[in-house]
Enzyme design. Structure first.
Site: not given
Length: 259
Positions: A156-157, A152-154
Site C-alpha cells: 500500500s505504501l 499488504v502494508y508495504a
C-alpha cells in the site's frame, strides 16, 4: 485569500503535527478523524483559525464518500492524505476484515480524495497534495531475515509512491504539486495501537517529519524521505526503475528462452 487544508488522520501523530503547523501558517482546517472528542479539543484550542472537525471512518465506503464530497465541493488548498493503519502480519495471517481496512485506508481513500480534489485545484491553477507513506515502501527486496513480513502494508505504501510520482507528472504545468512523504519510524501512537513497544528505539518526531515535508515542497521534491541523508540513493532507485521500464522489448528475454 483564505487557505484551506484538509488533513486525514488528524487526531494524533503526523496528522496532528500537520494540523498544528498549518494552523501557525494561517490555514483554516478541515480535520478528519475517528475520535470526535479530539477534533473538538483541537478546534477549542485554536480559536485564531476556523477548524471544522469531520468524524469519518476511512475504512468504510461511507466514510470515504463523505470526505470526498467535501474535497469536491470546497476550495481545498492543501490535501494531506495521512490516515493509516498498520496490521503488521504476513498475508496468510491477515484477517479479511483487516486486509480490507488497510486497503481502504491506505489505497482507496487517498485515491478517491485525491480524485475529488484535483479538478478544482487544476481549475484554480494551484494546490498541493501530500500522500503520507513510509520507507517500508522501498523494503520489498529485503529478505525474510531482514524484517517481519507485511506484504499488504508495504504494497500500500509502494502504491502511494508510484501514484504520487505519476500524478505529479500528469499535473506538470498546472500549478498543482504532489508529494509523497516517506518517513521511517516516528514517535507517535501509531505503533502502540498495534501493540508494539518501540520506546527503546530512537525515533524521529512527527514535527520533524512535517518540517521535512514543507521544506521538500520548497525544494520541489516529489518523494521526501526525511531520514535519508544521501539523496542520491533515492535518485539511483528512480533511475534504475526508469532504466528497467525503458529497457523492455517485444522480444522474449534470452534468459526465458528454452534451449
Amino acid at each position: 485569500m483564505t487557505k484551506l487544508a484538509l488533513v486525514t488522520g488528524a487526531t494524533s501523530g503526523i496528522g496532528k503535527a500537520f494540523a498544528e503547523r498549518l494552523a501557525t501558517l494561517g490555514y483554516d482546517l478541515v480535520l478528519v478523524g475517528r475520535r470526535e472528542e479530539r477534533l473538538r479539543e483541537f478546534a477549542a484550542t485554536h480559536p485564531q483559525i476556523t477548524v471544522r472537525g469531520l468524524a469519518a471512518d476511512l475504512s468504510t465506503a461511507e466514510g470515504i464518500d463523505s470526505v470526498a464530497q467535501v474535497c469536491a465541493s470546497e476550495d481545498i488548498t492543501l490535501l494531506v492524505n495521512n490516515a493509516g493503519v498498520a496490521h503488521y502480519m504476513p498475508l496468510a495471517d491477515l484477517p479479511a476484515d483487516k486486509a480490507r481496512e488497510l486497503a481502504n485506508v491506505k489505497v482507496l481513500a487517498p485515491t478517491m480524495l485525491t480524485r475529488a480534489v484535483v479538478s478544482g485545484m487544476q481549475a484554480r491553477g494551484e494546490g498541493t497534495i501530500i500522500n503520507v507513506a513510509g520507507m517500508i515502501a522501498f523494503s520489498g527486496p529485503a529478505p525474510a531475515s531482514a524484517m517481519p513480513r507485511r506484504a499488504v502494508y508495504a504494497g500500500s505504501l509502494a502504491f502511494a509512491v508510484a501514484m504520487s510520482q505519476t500524478l505529479s507528472a500528469e499535473l506538470e504545468g498546472t500549478g498543482v504539486r504532489v508529494q509523497v512523504l516517506c518517513p521511517g519510524v516516528v514517535a507517535t501512537e501509531f505503533h502502540e495501537r498495534q501493540g508494539m513497544d518501540l520506546s527503546a528505539i530512537r525515533r524521529m518526531s512527527a514535527d520533524e517529519v512535517v518540517t521535512a515535508s514543507l521544506r521538500g515542497l520548497e525544494r520541489g521534491e516529489v518523494v521526501v524521505a526525511p531520514g535519508v541523508e544521501d539523496a542520491s540513493l533515492l535518485e539511483a532507485i528512480f533511475a534504475a526503475e526508469l532504466a528497467a521500464f525503458n529497457g523492455q522489448s517485444p522480444e522474449l528475454a534470452s534468459r526465458y528462452r528454452v534451449g
